[in-house]
Write a protein that holds these residues in place. Sequence first.
Motif, PDB file in Angstrom:
ATOM      1  N   ILE A   1       3.302  15.990  -1.358  1.00  0.00           N
ATOM      2  CA  ILE A   1       3.292  14.804  -2.213  1.00  0.00           C
ATOM      3  C   ILE A   1       2.376  15.125  -3.384  1.00  0.00           C
ATOM      4  O   ILE A   1       1.246  15.577  -3.196  1.00  0.00           O
ATOM      5  N   THR A   2       2.881  14.901  -4.581  1.00  0.00           N
ATOM      6  CA  THR A   2       2.060  15.017  -5.781  1.00  0.00           C
ATOM      7  C   THR A   2       1.871  13.609  -6.322  1.00  0.00           C
ATOM      8  O   THR A   2       2.844  12.872  -6.488  1.00  0.00           O
ATOM      9  N   ILE A   3       0.616  13.241  -6.560  1.00  0.00           N
ATOM     10  CA  ILE A   3       0.273  11.937  -7.122  1.00  0.00           C
ATOM     11  C   ILE A   3      -0.140  12.170  -8.565  1.00  0.00           C
ATOM     12  O   ILE A   3      -1.006  13.007  -8.842  1.00  0.00           O
ATOM     13  N   TYR A   4       0.494  11.445  -9.487  1.00  0.00           N
ATOM     14  CA  TYR A   4       0.249  11.613 -10.919  1.00  0.00           C
ATOM     15  C   TYR A   4      -0.621  10.466 -11.420  1.00  0.00           C
ATOM     16  O   TYR A   4      -0.211   9.302 -11.346  1.00  0.00           O
ATOM     17  N   VAL A   5      -1.805  10.797 -11.903  1.00  0.00           N
ATOM     18  CA  VAL A   5      -2.737   9.782 -12.387  1.00  0.00           C
ATOM     19  C   VAL A   5      -3.048  10.095 -13.858  1.00  0.00           C
ATOM     20  O   VAL A   5      -3.535  11.185 -14.175  1.00  0.00           O
ATOM     21  N   TYR A   6      -2.755   9.129 -14.728  1.00  0.00           N
ATOM     22  CA  TYR A   6      -3.021   9.285 -16.157  1.00  0.00           C
ATOM     23  C   TYR A   6      -4.433   8.789 -16.422  1.00  0.00           C
ATOM     24  O   TYR A   6      -4.722   7.598 -16.269  1.00  0.00           O
ATOM     25  N   MET A   7      -5.335   9.717 -16.773  1.00  0.00           N
ATOM     26  CA  MET A   7      -6.755   9.383 -16.903  1.00  0.00           C
ATOM     27  C   MET A   7      -7.462  10.430 -17.749  1.00  0.00           C
ATOM     28  O   MET A   7      -6.965  11.535 -17.927  1.00  0.00           O
TER      29      MET A   7
END
Length: 126
Positions: free
Chosen positions: A74-80
């Motif tokens: 699982i890849t979690i994409y967080v824009y930060m």
Amino acid sequence: MSRDFKQFPDDDNGNVLWQMQQDGDDLSVPHEIEYSIAFSSQALAEQCALFLLKEEQKISLFQDEESDRVEWIITIYVYMEPDYEDIVDLEQWFMKIAEQNSGEYDGWGCMAYIYEDDDFEEESIN
């Protein structure tokens, strides 16, 4: 430029962020940072994926057939903005989620955003 160890502590995360800055990456600009969790079975990965979706996380799920053993990632994409403290906080949260779902937290990464001064030349308008 000398390294500010408060902003870039002497550990893996601090070293990566320091290297990004040294390479010319603008760390004040938001990046899409990818956090990964590995699972030994599709069922475990899907269970965790549902939890993350309920937590309103942007994710992808795929089978990694190139590893030594079959894994589901699982890849979690967080824009930060790539800030040390924020990255550490999210890592701890994802480690806890991985542990609760019989997975293994597998780190983070992101694309570097490096711009040459020429990329931002302004055109004169007459």
